[in-house]
Design a protein around this motif. Structure first.
Motif, short mmCIF file in Angstrom:
data_model
loop_
_atom_site.label_atom_id
_atom_site.label_comp_id
_atom_site.label_asym_id
_atom_site.label_seq_id
_atom_site.Cartn_x
_atom_site.Cartn_y
_atom_site.Cartn_z
N ASP A 140 0.84 -1.19 0.00
CA ASP A 140 0.00 0.00 0.00
C ASP A 140 0.88 1.25 0.00
O ASP A 140 1.32 1.71 1.06
N LEU A 141 1.17 1.77 -1.19
CA LEU A 141 2.05 2.93 -1.31
C LEU A 141 1.45 4.16 -0.65
O LEU A 141 2.17 4.94 -0.04
N GLU A 142 0.15 4.32 -0.77
CA GLU A 142 -0.50 5.51 -0.20
C GLU A 142 -0.31 5.57 1.31
O GLU A 142 -0.05 6.63 1.86
N SER A 143 -0.42 4.43 1.99
CA SER A 143 -0.25 4.45 3.45
C SER A 143 1.21 4.69 3.83
O SER A 143 1.48 5.32 4.84
N ILE A 145 3.33 6.60 2.11
CA ILE A 145 3.54 8.03 1.89
C ILE A 145 2.81 8.83 2.97
O ILE A 145 3.34 9.80 3.51
N SER A 146 1.62 8.40 3.32
CA SER A 146 0.85 9.06 4.37
C SER A 146 1.58 9.02 5.71
O SER A 146 1.62 10.01 6.44
#
Length: 172
Positions: A140-143, A145-146
């Motif tokens: 999960d790249l978004e998590s 980066i988040s």
């Protein structure tokens, strides 16, 4: 040739310093403390200062900053989206953020940059994320980066390269 030799020499010196700090931090146990994080940011800034000073002299390099002044956003973090234009643009951006804007960058970067030994070691000790351009299923790249963006303080700069590599019309 001189700039390449300088880079390799600086990289070697940085690796020796990083090893010494790893020992001094109790075999790495205290590396994530604010004290050692500050030392690492200072080391990166010093490396880039020496490198750009020599590059400016030898290659007749001149960097012109266009945009808001360093004092345009006092007391709050900034988001920096950068377009890759060549091999030195990342170093130029980080140098400008640290030297001119007095910011501590948090960088999202491609995992292949971890092949450079000093970049690998330093950025695994500072807030940064090496990501895979084509993630495996379940990553999960978004998590990731988040998580890197959480807790930004007044002197941070969150740096991301949305295209993921050197600029091409297709990536845009």
């Amino acid at each position: 040739l001189w700039v390449a030799f300088l880079y390799l020499t600086l990289e070697s010196l940085v690796l020796v310093v990083l090893f010494g700090w790893w020992l001094a931090a109790g075999l790495g146990r205290r590396l994530r403390t604010p004290y050692f994080e500050g030392l690492h940011y200072d080391l990166v800034q010093g490396f880039l200062w020496v490198f750009f000073r020599e590059a400016s002299r030898v290659l007749n390099l001149s960097i012109v900053t266009d945009g808001p002044t360093p004092d345009a956003y006092p007391g709050r973090p900034i988001l920096v989206c950068c377009r890759h234009a060549g091999p030195g643009d990342s170093f130029t951006l980080i140098h400008a953020l640290m030297h001119d804007y007095r910011r501590e960058p948090r960088v999202v970067l491609k995992n292949t940059l971890a092949w450079d030994p000093a970049i690998d070691v330093v950025l695994h000790r500072l807030p940064a994320r090496f990501i895979t351009p084509n993630p495996r299923e379940g990553e999960d790249l978004e998590s990731q980066i988040s998580a890197l963006a959480e807790g930004l303080d007044q002197d941070d700069a969150f740096v991301i390269f949305p295209e993921g590599g050197n600029f091409t019309p297709a990536r845009r």
